[in-house]
Design an enzyme around this catalytic site. Sequence first.
Site, short mmCIF file in Angstrom:
data_model
loop_
_atom_site.label_atom_id
_atom_site.label_comp_id
_atom_site.label_asym_id
_atom_site.label_seq_id
_atom_site.Cartn_x
_atom_site.Cartn_y
_atom_site.Cartn_z
N ASP A 15 0.82 -1.22 0.00
CA ASP A 15 0.00 0.00 0.00
C ASP A 15 0.85 1.27 0.00
OD1 ASP A 15 -2.22 -1.77 0.30
OD2 ASP A 15 -1.89 -1.77 2.46
N GLU A 184 -11.48 0.96 -3.85
CA GLU A 184 -11.03 1.43 -2.54
C GLU A 184 -9.76 2.26 -2.75
OE1 GLU A 184 -9.73 -2.03 -0.24
OE2 GLU A 184 -9.41 -3.10 -2.12
#
Length: 526
Positions: A15, A184
Amino acid sequence: MTVLHNPVIRGFTPDPSIVRVGDWYYVATSSFEWFPTIPVHRSRDLAHWEYAGHVRGAVPGGCLAGVPDSGGVWAPSLSWDGERFWVVYAIVRSVGTPYFDADTYVSTATEVDGPWSAPRRVASHGFDPALFHHEGRLWLLNLQNDHRPGGRRFAGIVLTELDRKTLNPVGGTHLLLQHERLVEGPKLVFRDHWYHLALAEGGTGFEHGVRVARSRALTGPYELDDRPLLTSRDDPSLPLQKAGHGELLQLSDDSWVLSHLTARPLGRAAGPRCTLGRETAIQRVVWDAQGWPRLAHGGHHPAVEVDVPTRPHPLVAAPAEGLGWPWSSLRGAPDPSWADADTRPGWIRLRGRHGPESRWAHSLLAQRITEHRAQAQVTVEARPETFTQAAGLVLWYNTEAHLSLDLTWAEAEGEEQSGQQWRGGGRTVLRLVERDEAGTRVVADADIEAGNAVTLGVTVNGGEARFWYVRNGQRIAIGGPLDFSKLSDDHGSKLRFTGSMAGIHAVDLVDAAFSADFAGFRLICG
């Protein structure tokens, strides 16, 4: 020009959120249940990266005790407003449930290595938040989670303005976009009078990707691009898989790059397995005639080698100091009450606490495995006097997936296992243990002379791990090859988001008084 080789930050670094400040590029990554929380790496050329610190104090109270495997700190987003670094992130306390029980926090610092301000909770619609600084205003992006039975757990992307001083909401929350595919990880950039919304699409596994939407108005509506900016889901032969969760960044020469996560799977009979976890990669981006971002090398597949418009600036990795990076610990920072690098110079002393399946107080220090070939070794000195005490070398993924070679106590040869009898007998053994979703198994025992230091080691070759120890200067194998690929994101049926680690641990289930000393830990990858 500089040629970077992906992944640029290798091993468990998922991430990635990228920002440029002056001549430096910074990337923050998820830490989940591990400390230090939110590691930050830096580079001058996008190719060579070094650890630059972490967001100390990101977890209120400094403790994630009880948080499930792959819970904790998810998907931080790092930004710079011209004066301060900002980071926003979610602490997720339920994994695999409809609720997530996530709290979103914001912290700031003038230097990336801190001090960071005490985290302040903000509107917590879901996980994977981001901040957007625009024209002196501050906006919070987030996933909306609908936990209700029959609801969509990924129910769209929302935007809320925050007061820059109080972080309280200003006005209402805006629904920017909903999509039939899971989206997302929203990140916003403003270019050429368009607001461009980069989205993680398809979940974080092999279906992952990056899709971009855009709007003339910040609050929407947003139009989705008709094709992904990045994905590897349509070609399982690519060396970089799971490509997704991207963030666009403009460089000083006005060119653009995309940071994203990726993974390097091992081919196994049971399917591909990513033992190294999800890693950080960078792609060059150009803008087409219609104003959409595209990979500079064409198509939507991630490239391993990428030319970026920077001057090469290699960095020298700093050696480990004490219990700092690259050491990591579970659900709390190392504490002198159980981890001590000062009492015996050159050694680390661990005081045993809970067993390896504990989500509260496991005395473990570990480092990231960054390549498919690796070797770890350590010398351990300990005097276990009961089967409730153990210390040794561990390969770790989570509480349900680990391998360990430990000094411990066992009954005399041929004596039935029947708890501690306190008859003064027994022996010291090296015990090789395997843990997976089916339970814990003793693989092999080897007698060892009590009280003497012993060197333990393990060699990882792809999906196989072989443990050994040293006696009279010779390596002696213990047990056979073990399936290291079970220590991966992709094994089993539960959600898994971290990566494999090698380290040391100690256990004392009765009175937490047993301690073990470790020296000469080495982890060589590649």
